[in-house]
Design a protein around this motif. Structure first.
Motif, mmCIF file in Angstrom:
data_model
loop_
_atom_site.group_PDB
_atom_site.id
_atom_site.type_symbol
_atom_site.label_atom_id
_atom_site.label_comp_id
_atom_site.label_asym_id
_atom_site.label_seq_id
_atom_site.Cartn_x
_atom_site.Cartn_y
_atom_site.Cartn_z
ATOM 1 N N SER A 29 0.828 -1.191 0.000
ATOM 2 C CA SER A 29 0.000 0.000 0.000
ATOM 3 C C SER A 29 0.864 1.243 0.000
ATOM 4 N N GLY A 30 1.658 1.389 -1.012
ATOM 5 C CA GLY A 30 2.489 2.575 -1.140
ATOM 6 C C GLY A 30 2.797 2.752 -2.615
ATOM 7 N N TYR A 31 3.156 3.956 -2.983
ATOM 8 C CA TYR A 31 3.418 4.220 -4.388
ATOM 9 C C TYR A 31 4.876 4.004 -4.747
ATOM 10 N N ARG A 32 5.077 3.725 -6.024
ATOM 11 C CA ARG A 32 6.421 3.673 -6.582
ATOM 12 C C ARG A 32 6.787 5.102 -6.926
ATOM 13 N N PHE A 33 7.708 5.698 -6.165
ATOM 14 C CA PHE A 33 8.029 7.102 -6.387
ATOM 15 C C PHE A 33 8.754 7.303 -7.707
ATOM 16 N N VAL A 34 9.649 6.369 -8.024
ATOM 17 C CA VAL A 34 10.399 6.417 -9.271
ATOM 18 C C VAL A 34 10.275 5.055 -9.927
ATOM 19 N N MET A 35 9.995 5.056 -11.216
ATOM 20 C CA MET A 35 9.907 3.810 -11.976
ATOM 21 C C MET A 35 10.826 3.952 -13.173
ATOM 22 N N ALA A 36 11.927 3.223 -13.136
ATOM 23 C CA ALA A 36 12.919 3.311 -14.213
ATOM 24 C C ALA A 36 13.221 1.909 -14.683
ATOM 25 N N GLU A 37 13.070 1.656 -15.971
ATOM 26 C CA GLU A 37 13.316 0.317 -16.502
ATOM 27 C C GLU A 37 13.985 0.408 -17.858
ATOM 28 N N LEU A 38 14.990 -0.435 -18.023
ATOM 29 C CA LEU A 38 15.679 -0.549 -19.305
ATOM 30 C C LEU A 38 15.685 -2.020 -19.702
ATOM 31 N N ALA A 39 15.360 -2.289 -20.944
ATOM 32 C CA ALA A 39 15.339 -3.675 -21.415
ATOM 33 C C ALA A 39 16.483 -3.891 -22.382
ATOM 34 N N PRO A 40 17.225 -4.970 -22.210
ATOM 35 C CA PRO A 40 18.322 -5.229 -23.142
ATOM 36 C C PRO A 40 17.769 -5.559 -24.523
ATOM 37 N N GLN A 41 18.522 -5.155 -25.522
ATOM 38 C CA GLN A 41 18.178 -5.516 -26.889
ATOM 39 C C GLN A 41 19.090 -6.653 -27.306
ATOM 40 N N ALA A 42 18.533 -7.658 -27.969
ATOM 41 C CA ALA A 42 19.354 -8.793 -28.413
ATOM 42 C C ALA A 42 20.418 -8.282 -29.378
ATOM 43 N N PRO A 43 21.580 -8.942 -29.381
ATOM 44 C CA PRO A 43 22.630 -8.508 -30.311
ATOM 45 C C PRO A 43 22.092 -8.584 -31.734
ATOM 46 N N GLY A 44 22.458 -7.589 -32.524
ATOM 47 C CA GLY A 44 22.021 -7.603 -33.906
ATOM 48 C C GLY A 44 20.711 -6.878 -34.127
ATOM 49 N N MET A 45 20.013 -6.523 -33.051
ATOM 50 C CA MET A 45 18.757 -5.790 -33.251
ATOM 51 C C MET A 45 19.077 -4.331 -33.502
ATOM 52 N N ASP A 46 18.390 -3.767 -34.467
ATOM 53 C CA ASP A 46 18.626 -2.359 -34.746
ATOM 54 C C ASP A 46 17.745 -1.501 -33.868
ATOM 55 N N GLY A 47 18.123 -0.274 -33.782
ATOM 56 C CA GLY A 47 17.326 0.665 -33.009
ATOM 57 C C GLY A 47 15.928 0.777 -33.576
ATOM 58 N N GLY A 48 14.978 0.985 -32.734
ATOM 59 C CA GLY A 48 13.612 1.209 -33.169
ATOM 60 C C GLY A 48 12.794 -0.043 -33.302
#
Lengths: 323, 416
Positions: free
Chosen positions: A183-202
Motif C-alpha cells: 500500500s504505497g506508491y512507486r516514487f520512481v519507476m525506471a526500466e531498461l530492457a536489453p536488446q538482443a545482439p544484432g537488433m537495430d534501433g527502433g
C-alpha cells in the motif's frame, strides 16, 4: 513599474483561478518574467512551469529506440519505463532560500499535492507501463522574484502514500504506480530492457503487462533473470501498521530523495532526468530487479539521491541535471 | 469412552469449549476465544468497525438498516460471524456481483485467468500447484492459499502483517507485476472492461443502487470481498462429530483429534498455531478481542541458508514487508481445514504430503535454527500409528459440502 489597481485585481484573480487566459495575457499586460524583480503586492503569485526532459546520456529518450553502451556491461538497451512522482518543488531565490512552488490542482497529471512526470508514450517497449500520454511539465505558482536553482523531492506525500488507488484522484490512479501489497506508491519507476545482439534501433520489444501473451516473462514482467528488463523502483519500505486505516502505516525507510540543482532558470532551462545514469553501475544483461529491495537497489537509489541503507535523502545524485 | 456418551448437544458443546479453551496459547488474542453463546461488544481494539451482531441467531438478519436485501449468514452453529467493515455491509446483491467477478476471466489482461483459476472450489479455493502460475506464464514464488474462512483472517496472504482488508488484497493479483498474476494494466482498464458488459450493468446497479455510475474499481473490490466473506467451511466430519454424530470420526481420527486439538500430549501442540474453529491462530470474528495490528507469524524451521535462519529471497516471510531482522522467515499459520485436498504444503509448496509435514515437525523443523525457530516447534518422537492417527484426523477436516456447494460455484453460463 506600477500597475493600476484594476489590473492588479484582475491579475490576482487570474492567479488564484489559474485561468489560461491570464498566462496568454491577451487583454492584460503580460505577466512580468520571474527574474524581473517585481515588488510583491501583498500576495500576487506568478505562474511558473517546470519543464523536464528525459535523456540517456546526451541522447533524448525515445520509446522504441535502441541506445548503445548502457549499464556497467555497456550493452544495447531500450527504455521500458521512466516515470516519477514529484511531491515538492522549491525554487531558490537570490539569497538561496527555498521558495515552495504551489502546484496547480486538478489537472490530469497533478494535484496541489503531487505531480507525475511520465516520459513514456506506450510505443516500443514503453507499451506496458504508463499510459499513452507523455507529461513533462509541472505548472504552479510562486511569489514573484529572482530564482536560480531548484529543489525537487520524488515521492508521494505521506498523507496520500498509503491510500487506496481506487479511490484516489489522478495521478494517483496511474497504471503500475502502486505497490499494492505494501500500500504505497512507486516514487520512481525506471526500466531498461536489453536488446538482443544484432537488433537495430527502433525495433520494439513485446509490450509489457496486460497485453502480453503467455510466456512473455521478459519485457514488461519483472521476473528478472538474463534477458529480461532491469528495473529500479523506489518506494517506502520497512512498513508496519494497517493498510486501509488512514494514517496507520509507518515506514522505517521513506526513500524520498531531495535533489538540489543550484543553477536553474525555470523560464529558459529544463530539468534533465538521465535514465542511463540510473543504471550506470548495474548489469543490464542480468535482468536486475530493485523493487525497494534487491541487490541492485543500493546503486540505483544512490544515482537517484536516496541512501538505501537508511532510507533518507542522500547528499549527491547523478540522474538529474539542468540543460 | 465416557466422553462419547452424551444425551443432547450439551456435553459436546462442553467438549468443544474444552477443546477451544485448551487451544488458548500464550497469545491473548482471538485464538483464545470461547463459545459462551453471547458476544461481547467491547471491541474497542478492532482495526475496523463491525456490524453490530445483535443476538447470535442465524435466522434473523442483523438489525442494521444499511443492509440492502435480506442477507443472512448461513453459518455452522458453533461459528461466530466474520467481521464486516462498516463501509462494506453484506447484501445478497453484492454477493452475487462478487461471485460473478470472482469467476470472470475478463479480469485478467489477456482474459485467460480469473480469481478462480488459482482458487478452485474443488480444492477449497486453493490449487494443486507448488506455486502459482500467472496469466502471462510467470511463476509466483508462493502457493495459492485456500480461501475457506478467509473472512475470519486478520491479514491476507502468507506473510503480510499490514494487509488487513480483504477489499485491498484484490488489487495485488489484479495489478501486481512481481510476478504478473492477473495482469490487468490499470484501474481504468478494469472499469472500462466491466462497463462494456451488459450483465455488469445490472449486477452493479443492483448492488449499489442510486449511484449514477456504480461500475467502479472500488465497488468491484468491495463486491469481491463480500463474496469471499461468504466462503465459510464448517461441515467436515469433525464438525459433525462436534454436533453430535458420534460415528463421524473413526477411532484413529479420534486419537488424532486429541493429538491435534488438545495439549494432553505435550509432544505435538499443533493447536498453538492451528487452533480454534479455523484451525489457525490468525483469527478474528465479530466481537472478538482482536489484536489486528499484531497478528502472529511463525518461523517453523523450513530454511536456514546461512546458519542464522536465512530464508531464500523473496520468501523471507514478514521480513519482506517490515525489513526487521527478527521477522526473517516468519509466515502465517494457515487453516488446517481441508488440508487433505490442498497439497502441497507450506508457503512455497515445498512439502508434498501430510506425512512429510509431520516428519518436518518431528525434527523441530527440517532446517531448524534453535535461536530462530518458533518456541512451539520442538522436535518430538512419533510412531507410525500416531502419524496415521493425525493424518486420519486431518482428513476428517475436509468439508465436502463446501467444495461442492453450488452457491459458491461459477455463475456464468457455459460458453455455447
Amino acid at each position: 513599474m506600477t500597475r493600476s489597481k484594476s489590473t492588479v485585481a484582475v491579475l490576482f484573480a487570474c492567479s488564484l483561478l489559474g485561468l489560461a487566459a491570464c498566462e496568454d495575457g491577451d487583454d492584460l499586460p503580460a505577466p512580468a518574467p520571474l527574474d524581473a524583480g517585481i515588488a510583491t503586492d501583498g500576495g500576487t503569485l506568478q505562474p511558473v512551469t517546470l519543464r523536464f526532459k528525459a535523456k540517456l546520456g546526451s541522447e533524448d529518450l525515445v520509446c522504441g529506440r535502441t541506445y548503445a553502451g548502457q549499464g556497467v556491461t555497456m550493452i544495447n538497451a531500450t527504455p521500458q519505463d521512466f516515470r516519477f512522482f514529484v511531491q515538492e518543488a522549491y525554487l531558490l531565490d537570490a539569497a538561496g532560500k527555498e521558495v515552495r512552488v504551489e502546484f496547480d490542482d486538478g489537472l490530469p497529471f497533478q494535484t496541489k499535492d503531487v505531480a507525475l512526470i511520465d516520459f513514456t508514450d506506450a510505443t516500443g517497449s514503453c507499451g506496458g507501463t504508463g499510459g499513452q500520454t507523455v507529461n513533462v511539465t509541472i505548472t504552479g505558482k510562486v511569489p514573484p522574484g529572482t530564482y536560480n536553482g531548484i529543489v525537487l523531492v520524488n515521492g508521494v506525500p505521506e498523507t496520500l502514500n498509503h491510500g487506496n488507488p481506487a479511490t484516489a484522484a489522478q495521478p494517483l490512479r496511474a497504471p503500475g504506480a502502486s505497490w499494492d501489497w505494501l500500500s504505497g506508491y512507486r516514487f520512481v519507476m525506471a526500466e531498461l530492457a536489453p536488446q538482443a545482439p544484432g537488433m537495430d534501433g527502433g525495433v520494439p520489444m513485446p509490450s509489457g503487462h496486460g497485453d502480453a501473451g503467455a510466456g512473455d516473462a521478459g519485457a514488461g514482467g519483472h521476473g528478472g533473470g538474463p534477458g529480461s528488463a532491469s528495473a529500479i523502483h523506489v518506494g517506502s519500505t520497512g512498513c508496519t501498521g494497517m493498510i486501509g486505516t488512514a494514517g496507520a502505516i509507518t515506514c522505517a525507510k521513506p526513500n524520498r530523495n531531495r535533489v538540489k540543482l543550484t543553477s536553474f532558470n525555470p523560464t529558459t532551462q529544463s530539468i534533465v532526468a538521465d535514465l542511463s545514469a540510473v543504471f550506470a553501475n548495474i548489469d543490464l544483461a542480468a535482468g536486475s530487479q530493485c523493487h525497494g529491495m534487491g541487490a541492485s537497489c543500493p546503486t540505483g537509489f544512490a544515482a537517484l539521491g536516496v541512501d538505501f541503507a537508511n532510507g533518507q535523502a542522500a547528499a549527491t545524485q547523478t540522474v538529474f541535471r539542468v540543460e | 469412552m465416557s466422553l462419547l456418551r452424551f444425551r443432547a448437544g450439551a456435553n459436546l458443546t462442553l467438549l468443544a469449549l474444552a477443546l477451544c479453551v485448551t487451544a488458548c496459547g500464550d497469545e491473548a488474542d482471538a485464538s483464545g476465544h470461547s463459545h459462551d453463546g453471547s458476544h461481547s461488544h467491547g471491541d474497542g481494539g478492532h482495526s475496523h468497525d463491525t456490524v453490530d451482531a445483535g443476538p447470535r441467531d442465524n435466522t434473523n438478519p442483523p438489525p442494521d438498516g444499511s443492509v440492502i436485501g435480506a442477507f443472512q449468514w448461513e453459518l455452522p452453529e458453533t461459528f461466530p460471524r466474520p467481521p464486516v467493515p462498516l463501509d462494506n455491509p453484506m447484501s445478497i446483491e453484492k454477493v452475487a456481483l462478487g461471485r460473478h467477478l470472482f469467476y470472470d476471466k475478463r479480469l485478467s489482461g489477456n482474459e485467460t485467468q480469473s480469481c478462480a483459476t488459482c482458487h478452485k472450489q474443488e480444492r477449497a479455493f486453493a490449487d494443486e500447484r507448488t506455486v502459482g502460475l500467472g496469466s502471462t506464464g510467470e511463476l509466483h514464488t508462493r502457493s495459492s492459499m485456500s480461501l475457506a474462512n478467509v473472512g475470519y483472517s486478520p491479514t491476507l496472504t502468507w506473510a503480510n502483517p499490514i494487509m488487513l482488508q480483504l477489499e485491498r488484497q484484490v488489487q495485488v493479483p489484479l495489478f501486481g507485476d512481481r510476478p504478473i498474476e492477473l495482469g490487468m494494466h490499470s484501474i481504468a482498464q478494469v472499469e472500462e472492461r466491466l462497463r462494456a458488459v451488459p450483465r455488469y450493468r445490472e449486477l452493479f446497479a443492483a448492488a449499489y443502487p442510486g449511484e449514477p455510475e456504480p461500475i467502479t474499481m472500488v465497488n468491484a473490490q468491495r463486491a469481491i470481498a463480500t463474496f469471499e466473506r461468504t466462503l465459510v467451511s464448517g461441515d467436515s466430519a469433525f464438525d459433525r462429530y462436534l454436533a453430535g454424530d458420534a460415528s463421524a470420526l473413526s477411532e484413529s481420527a479420534l486419537r488424532g483429534m486429541r493429538f491435534v486439538t488438545s495439549n494432553e500430549d505435550h509432544r505435538f501442540e499443533c493447536n498453538h498455531c492451528h487452533g480454534g474453529f479455523t484451525f489457525s491462530d490468525h483469527t478474528v470474528y465479530e466481537g472478538s478481542l482482536e489484536v489486528a495490528s499484531n497478528p502472529p507469524f511463525h518461523q517453523t524451521g523450513l530454511y536456514d541458508l546461512d546458519g542464522s535462519g536465512l530464508y531464500p529471497a523473496p520468501n523471507t516471510g514478514i521480513h519482506d514487508v517490515t525489513q526487521r531482522p527478527e521477522d526473517m522467515g516468519k509466515f502465517k499459520a494457515p487453516t488446517l481445514r481441508n488440508v487433505a485436498i490442498t497439497a502441497p504444503y507450506m508457503h512455497d509448496g515445498s512439502i508434498a504430503t501430510l506425512s512429510e509435514v509431520l516428519d518436518h515437525y518431528a525434527k523441530g523443523g527440517r532446517a531448524r535454527n534453535a535461536a530462530r525457530t518458533d518456541q512451539f516447534v520442538q522436535p518430538f518422537e512419533i510412531n507410525a500409528q500416531e502419524k496415521a492417527d493425525i493424518i486420519a484426523f486431518l482428513e476428517a477436516l475436509t468439508d465436502q459440502t463446501f467444495v461442492t456447494n453450488p452457491k459458491y460455484s461459477d455463475p456464468w453460463p457455459a460458453p455455447q
